[in-house]
Design an enzyme around this catalytic site. Structure first.
Site, PDB file in Angstrom:
ATOM      1  CG  ASP A  43      41.483  18.642  60.693  1.00 25.61           C
ATOM      2  OD1 ASP A  43      42.492  17.911  60.760  1.00 25.61           O
ATOM      3  OD2 ASP A  43      41.224  19.527  61.526  1.00 25.61           O
ATOM      4  CB  SER A  44      45.413  15.859  57.166  1.00 26.27           C
ATOM      5  OG  SER A  44      44.789  14.596  57.209  1.00 26.27           O
ATOM      6  CG  ASP A  82      40.326  15.280  62.624  1.00 30.24           C
ATOM      7  OD1 ASP A  82      40.373  15.110  63.856  1.00 30.24           O
ATOM      8  OD2 ASP A  82      41.323  15.273  61.888  1.00 30.24           O
ATOM      9  CE  LYS A 112      42.535  13.058  64.797  1.00 32.78           C
ATOM     10  NZ  LYS A 112      42.873  14.510  64.782  1.00 32.78           N
ATOM     11  CD  GLU A 114      43.575  19.640  66.049  1.00 27.23           C
ATOM     12  OE1 GLU A 114      43.870  20.788  66.451  1.00 27.23           O
ATOM     13  OE2 GLU A 114      43.809  19.234  64.901  1.00 27.23           O
ATOM     14  CD  GLU A 181      49.835  16.359  64.318  1.00 29.48           C
ATOM     15  OE1 GLU A 181      48.613  16.266  64.551  1.00 29.48           O
ATOM     16  OE2 GLU A 181      50.292  16.812  63.251  1.00 29.48           O
TER      17      GLU A 181
HETATM   18  O1  KIV Z   1      44.015  15.358  60.278  1.00 25.69           O
HETATM   19  C1  KIV Z   1      44.815  14.426  60.439  1.00 25.69           C
HETATM   20  O2  KIV Z   1      45.211  13.712  59.517  1.00 25.69           O
HETATM   21  C2  KIV Z   1      45.290  14.181  61.797  1.00 25.69           C
HETATM   22  C3  KIV Z   1      46.462  13.276  61.956  1.00 25.69           C
HETATM   23  C4  KIV Z   1      47.679  14.002  61.548  1.00 25.69           C
HETATM   24  C5  KIV Z   1      46.548  12.737  63.319  1.00 25.69           C
HETATM   25  O3  KIV Z   1      44.760  14.728  62.713  1.00 25.69           O
END
Ligand code: KIV
Length: 287
Positions: A43-44, A82, A112, A114, A181
């Site tokens: 989600d970056s 994410d 993924k 969090e 992280e």
């Molecule tokens: O969203 C992302 O790119 C991430 C990484 C920084 C692990 O969660």
């Protein structure tokens, strides 16, 4: 060879795992050709390609759109998507629907999530439903509004113990790996030794089983690059050079060159214009 959660799990303590983020088919293909083990549709996406200040505004719809583009690259690398802001805290049925959409509609091979021990029950139920889950502890960027900024984790004994407890709870719930992280190096080492699943670090030193970096940081494309990042290229500089040359040549009339000057006949260019669509789609772009 196609990477699976099984082959990734087996890499624990062995060859280091390399993961790179990607948000579209072009960058996914390049990460795959470079031999990355996993591609993270992080989600970056919000901070990197969509122009937001954080990952908070990223929605499920955005994640589906970009994950589908990455999945179309049909990579050997395992594609992990994410679960965006807030979704992991919906009641289980809705979370399951969102994870199903990421896998069924968009083509993610794992998701993924969090969060540590507090997420363990839901993650166990997702794993029971056949969804492969990667954990994510330490700095959780989706918590930025609550944290009031980004910081390092695991600097005290209490925080190290908490990270280890979170990682063990996630492992027991069935995750196949865990992102760490912005964890202190000693915390990374403690967590990596405490669990049997691979740990993937970012800004957490060299003691994890693998590393992940955001593609725009590696490539020198980010507006802001965190201090722990190694920039492997200056693609911004290269793009700027190419774009400036193009703009200059259009303005100055140097591009395009007249076909009459090139000696091409009208018949020739008409022929290329009616090549079948499939042929054009699969071959290098016609000029
Ligand atoms: O969203 C992302 O790119 C991430 C990484 C920084 C692990 O969660």
């Amino acid at each position: 060879m196609k990477k699976t959660v099984r082959s990734i799990s087996k890499m624990k303590g062995g060859e280091k795992i390399a993961m790179i983020t990607a948000y579209d088919a072009i960058f996914a293909r390049l990460a795959d050709e470079a031999g990355a083990d996993m591609i993270l549709v992080g989600d970056s996406l919000g901070n990197t390609f969509l122009g937001f200040d954080s990952t908070v505004p990223v929605s499920l719809e955005m994640m589906l759109h970009h994950t589908a583009a990455v999945a179309r690259a049909k990579t050997d690398a395992l594609v992990v998507a994410d679960v965006p802001f807030g979704c992991a805290h919906f009641e289980f049925g809705r979370l399951l629907d969102d994870c199903r959409a990421l896998c069924q509609k968009a083509g993610a091979e794992a998701v993924k999530i969090e969060g540590g021990a507090k997420m363990a029950d839901k993650i166990r139920r997702l794993c029971d439903a056949g969804i492969a889950v990667m954990g994510h502890i330490g700095l959780q960027p989706q918590q930025v509004l609550k944290l009031g900024g980004y910081r390092k984790f695991g600097k005290t004994r209490e925080e190290i113990d908490e990270l280890v407890a979170d990682a063990k709870a996630l492992e027991n719930a069935g995750v196949f790996s865990i992102v760490l992280e912005m964890c202190d190096e000693a915390a990374t080492e403690a967590v990596t030794e405490a669990v049997g699943v691979p740990t993937i670090g970012i800004g957490s030193g060299p003691k994890s089983d693998g590393q992940v970096l955001v593609c725009t940081d590696i490539l020198g494309l980010s507006k802001y690059t965190p201090p722990f990042v190694k920039k492997y290229a200056d693609i911004s500089g290269e793009i700027l050079k190419a774009y400036s040359q193009y703009v200059g040549e259009v303005r100055g009339g140097a591009f395009p060159v007249s076909s009459q000057k090139k000696g091409e006949t009208a018949t020739k260019s008409t022929k290329s214009a009616i090549r079948p669509f499939t042929e054009r789609a699969c071959s290098p772009r016609a000029t």
